[in-house]
Design an enzyme around this catalytic site. Structure first.
Site, PDB file in Angstrom:
ATOM      1  N   SER A   1       3.892  -2.098  10.229  1.00 54.70           N
ATOM      2  CA  SER A   1       5.342  -2.173  10.399  1.00 54.70           C
ATOM      3  C   SER A   1       5.941  -3.513   9.972  1.00 54.70           C
ATOM      4  O   SER A   1       6.904  -3.992  10.575  1.00 54.70           O
ATOM      5  CB  SER A   1       5.742  -1.827  11.839  1.00 54.70           C
ATOM      6  OG  SER A   1       5.360  -0.486  12.147  1.00 54.70           O
TER       7      SER A   1
ATOM      8  N   GLY B   1       3.077  -1.126   4.216  1.00 48.25           N
ATOM      9  CA  GLY B   1       3.094   0.299   3.900  1.00 48.25           C
ATOM     10  C   GLY B   1       4.497   0.743   3.529  1.00 48.25           C
ATOM     11  O   GLY B   1       4.981   0.508   2.416  1.00 48.25           O
ATOM     12  N   GLY B   2       5.187   1.376   4.478  1.00 48.86           N
ATOM     13  CA  GLY B   2       6.493   1.985   4.232  1.00 48.86           C
ATOM     14  C   GLY B   2       7.483   1.081   3.518  1.00 48.86           C
ATOM     15  O   GLY B   2       8.188   1.517   2.593  1.00 48.86           O
TER      16      GLY B   2
ATOM     17  N   ASN C   1       0.870  -1.179   0.000  1.00 52.16           N
ATOM     18  CA  ASN C   1       0.000   0.000   0.000  1.00 52.16           C
ATOM     19  C   ASN C   1       0.907   1.229   0.000  1.00 52.16           C
ATOM     20  O   ASN C   1       1.517   1.552   1.005  1.00 52.16           O
ATOM     21  CB  ASN C   1      -0.894  -0.042   1.259  1.00 52.16           C
ATOM     22  CG  ASN C   1      -1.715   1.225   1.406  1.00 52.16           C
ATOM     23  OD1 ASN C   1      -1.756   2.069   0.511  1.00 52.16           O
ATOM     24  ND2 ASN C   1      -2.380   1.360   2.550  1.00 52.16           N
ATOM     25  N   TRP C   2       0.970   1.883  -1.153  1.00 54.48           N
ATOM     26  CA  TRP C   2       1.913   3.011  -1.290  1.00 54.48           C
ATOM     27  C   TRP C   2       1.428   4.264  -0.572  1.00 54.48           C
ATOM     28  O   TRP C   2       2.189   5.218  -0.426  1.00 54.48           O
ATOM     29  CB  TRP C   2       2.144   3.318  -2.778  1.00 54.48           C
ATOM     30  CG  TRP C   2       2.841   2.218  -3.538  1.00 54.48           C
ATOM     31  CD1 TRP C   2       3.355   1.061  -3.018  1.00 54.48           C
ATOM     32  CD2 TRP C   2       3.107   2.184  -4.946  1.00 54.48           C
ATOM     33  NE1 TRP C   2       3.916   0.306  -4.017  1.00 54.48           N
ATOM     34  CE2 TRP C   2       3.788   0.967  -5.221  1.00 54.48           C
ATOM     35  CE3 TRP C   2       2.835   3.050  -6.007  1.00 54.48           C
ATOM     36  CZ2 TRP C   2       4.199   0.609  -6.494  1.00 54.48           C
ATOM     37  CZ3 TRP C   2       3.248   2.685  -7.285  1.00 54.48           C
ATOM     38  CH2 TRP C   2       3.920   1.474  -7.529  1.00 54.48           C
ATOM     39  N   LYS C   3       0.175   4.291  -0.177  1.00 58.23           N
ATOM     40  CA  LYS C   3      -0.409   5.478   0.483  1.00 58.23           C
ATOM     41  C   LYS C   3      -0.142   6.727  -0.378  1.00 58.23           C
ATOM     42  O   LYS C   3      -0.067   6.617  -1.598  1.00 58.23           O
ATOM     43  CB  LYS C   3       0.135   5.612   1.914  1.00 58.23           C
ATOM     44  CG  LYS C   3      -0.051   4.302   2.705  1.00 58.23           C
ATOM     45  CD  LYS C   3       0.195   4.440   4.169  1.00 58.23           C
ATOM     46  CE  LYS C   3       0.000   3.077   4.847  1.00 58.23           C
ATOM     47  NZ  LYS C   3       0.134   3.146   6.286  1.00 58.23           N
TER      48      LYS C   3
ATOM     49  N   GLU D   1      -6.307   4.650   8.226  1.00 55.14           N
ATOM     50  CA  GLU D   1      -6.153   6.091   7.965  1.00 55.14           C
ATOM     51  C   GLU D   1      -7.462   6.688   7.451  1.00 55.14           C
ATOM     52  O   GLU D   1      -7.762   7.848   7.712  1.00 55.14           O
ATOM     53  CB  GLU D   1      -4.977   6.313   7.003  1.00 55.14           C
ATOM     54  CG  GLU D   1      -3.648   6.162   7.751  1.00 55.14           C
ATOM     55  CD  GLU D   1      -2.570   5.413   6.988  1.00 55.14           C
ATOM     56  OE1 GLU D   1      -2.607   5.390   5.756  1.00 55.14           O
ATOM     57  OE2 GLU D   1      -1.680   4.836   7.660  1.00 55.14           O
TER      58      GLU D   1
ATOM     59  N   GLU E   1      -4.988  -4.801  10.797  1.00 57.63           N
ATOM     60  CA  GLU E   1      -3.966  -3.768  10.936  1.00 57.63           C
ATOM     61  C   GLU E   1      -4.184  -3.008  12.239  1.00 57.63           C
ATOM     62  O   GLU E   1      -4.973  -2.051  12.281  1.00 57.63           O
ATOM     63  CB  GLU E   1      -4.049  -2.782   9.760  1.00 57.63           C
ATOM     64  CG  GLU E   1      -3.764  -3.397   8.413  1.00 57.63           C
ATOM     65  CD  GLU E   1      -3.190  -2.383   7.422  1.00 57.63           C
ATOM     66  OE1 GLU E   1      -2.208  -2.700   6.775  1.00 57.63           O
ATOM     67  OE2 GLU E   1      -3.726  -1.256   7.339  1.00 57.63           O
TER      68      GLU E   1
ATOM     69  N   HIS F   1      -9.371   1.229   5.566  1.00 58.28           N
ATOM     70  CA  HIS F   1      -8.015   1.379   6.101  1.00 58.28           C
ATOM     71  C   HIS F   1      -8.059   2.291   7.321  1.00 58.28           C
ATOM     72  O   HIS F   1      -8.850   3.228   7.374  1.00 58.28           O
ATOM     73  CB  HIS F   1      -7.075   1.948   5.037  1.00 58.28           C
ATOM     74  CG  HIS F   1      -5.645   1.888   5.476  1.00 58.28           C
ATOM     75  ND1 HIS F   1      -5.081   2.841   6.290  1.00 58.28           N
ATOM     76  CD2 HIS F   1      -4.686   0.950   5.258  1.00 58.28           C
ATOM     77  CE1 HIS F   1      -3.829   2.493   6.544  1.00 58.28           C
ATOM     78  NE2 HIS F   1      -3.564   1.357   5.929  1.00 58.28           N
TER      79      HIS F   1
ATOM     80  N   GLY G   1       3.036   2.303  10.763  1.00 53.32           N
ATOM     81  CA  GLY G   1       3.977   3.400  10.586  1.00 53.32           C
ATOM     82  C   GLY G   1       4.757   3.747  11.843  1.00 53.32           C
ATOM     83  O   GLY G   1       5.431   4.771  11.902  1.00 53.32           O
TER      84      GLY G   1
HETATM   85  P1  13P Z   1       3.343   0.421   7.596  1.00 50.22           P
HETATM   86  O1  13P Z   1       3.814  -0.876   6.992  1.00 50.22           O
HETATM   87  O2  13P Z   1       4.041   1.625   7.061  1.00 50.22           O
HETATM   88  O3  13P Z   1       3.290   0.343   9.082  1.00 50.22           O
HETATM   89  O4  13P Z   1       1.808   0.597   7.100  1.00 50.22           O
HETATM   90  C1  13P Z   1       0.948  -0.468   7.219  1.00 50.22           C
HETATM   91  C2  13P Z   1      -0.299  -0.151   6.487  1.00 50.22           C
HETATM   92  O5  13P Z   1      -1.067   0.705   6.897  1.00 50.22           O
HETATM   93  C3  13P Z   1      -0.578  -0.871   5.235  1.00 50.22           C
HETATM   94  O6  13P Z   1      -1.850  -0.624   4.780  1.00 50.22           O
END
Ligand code: 13P
Length: 263
Positions: free
Chosen positions: A221, A242-243, A9-11, A105, A175, A103, A181
């Site tokens: 993470s 994510g990251g 997930n590149w956000k 967020e 999640e 999600h 993050g």
């Molecule tokens: P991180 O891997 O950056 O913690 O993000 C997880 C996430 O929200 C994937 O959708």
């Protein structure tokens, strides 16, 4: 046997040039559909979810590879005067295979609730796409011993009006908000516990077969150095990353970890 499913997930990250460079590196690393047998292809399903504006181009860039492409969100309506929204039919039109809904967020930064999440999920399935439904508790909810009630509510309301036959196009992502993050991932045991609990809830909503068949990803993470432990945990069928999905090297190491740990 559920196949592992790892999605990046590149956000709201990368831009056109870096997104396409990442696609090229991933395509190289994972291999073409018709290429020599690559362990990843047979054991792990791979996907990326770029920002809306790059979807079509990323789909084109990854053509011929086994990597599928999805959206990070989707509109809750079919079409019409909904400024700023993108419909599931539009996602399908540009070649996306799935949409992520609920999600953390979306839920916690933009205040989206279970009913809206459910509407997004239903529109996505109606359009013929797959969906990743995210659930997860905040730190305060975990400390207040509400993890199970929160994820059960998010799962039950998220799947309202979903027919059993459509579950084949649903993936669940656990999640925990406190792990996203932050660099503080849930332990494999914590992830397993919640995944097993979610399977139990699903079995009550549908039946045991439905619960056994559902792919449940862990997200929060996930990194190259913890992927093997997390992906090797019971009932953890994959990862929503994510990251660590923004760099080919780390994302490919996570995929490699998915091929190495036995199911
Ligand atoms: P991180 O891997 O950056 O913690 O993000 C997880 C996430 O929200 C994937 O959708």
């Amino acid at each position: 046997m559920r196949k592992r499913f790892v999605a990046g997930n590149w956000k709201m990250n990368l831009e056109r040039r870096s997104a396409l460079a990442l696609c090229a590196a991933l395509k190289d690393g994972v291999g073409a559909k018709s290429g020599a047998s690559v362990a990843v292809q047979s054991t792990v399903r791979v996907a990326v979810a770029p920002p809306f504006v790059y979807l079509a181009e990323v789909v084109r860039a990854l053509e011929g590879s086994v990597i599928s492409v999805g959206a990070q969100d989707v509109g809750d309506r079919v079409s019409g005067a909904f400024t700023g929204e993108v419909s599931a039919a539009m996602l399908k039109d540009v070649g996306a295979h799935f949409a992520i809904v609920g999600h953390s967020e979306r839920r916690h930064v933009y205040g989206e609730g279970d009913v809206l999440t459910n509407q997004k999920l239903l529109r996505t399935l109606e359009a013929g796409l797959e969906v990743i439904l995210c659930v997860g508790e905040t730190l305060a909810e975990r400390q207040g011993k509400q993890t199970e009630s929160v994820v059960a509510r998010q799962l039950t309301k998220g799947l309202a009006s979903v027919a059993r036959a459509d579950l084949a196009r649903v993936t669940l992502a656990y999640e925990p908000v406190w792990a996203i993050g932050t660099g503080q991932n849930a332990t494999p045991e914590q992830a397993s516990q919640v995944h097993q609990y979610l399977r139990g809830v699903l079995s009550g909503l549908y039946d045991e077969g439905a619960a056994e068949g559902l792919t449940i990803q862990y997200g929060g993470s996930v990194a190259a150095n913890n992927a093997a432990a997390i992906l090797g945990a019971p009932d953890v069928d994959g990862a929503l990353v994510g990251g660590a999905s923004l760099k080919a090297e780390t994302f490919l190491s996570i995929l490699a970890a998915g091929t190495l740990v036995p199911r």
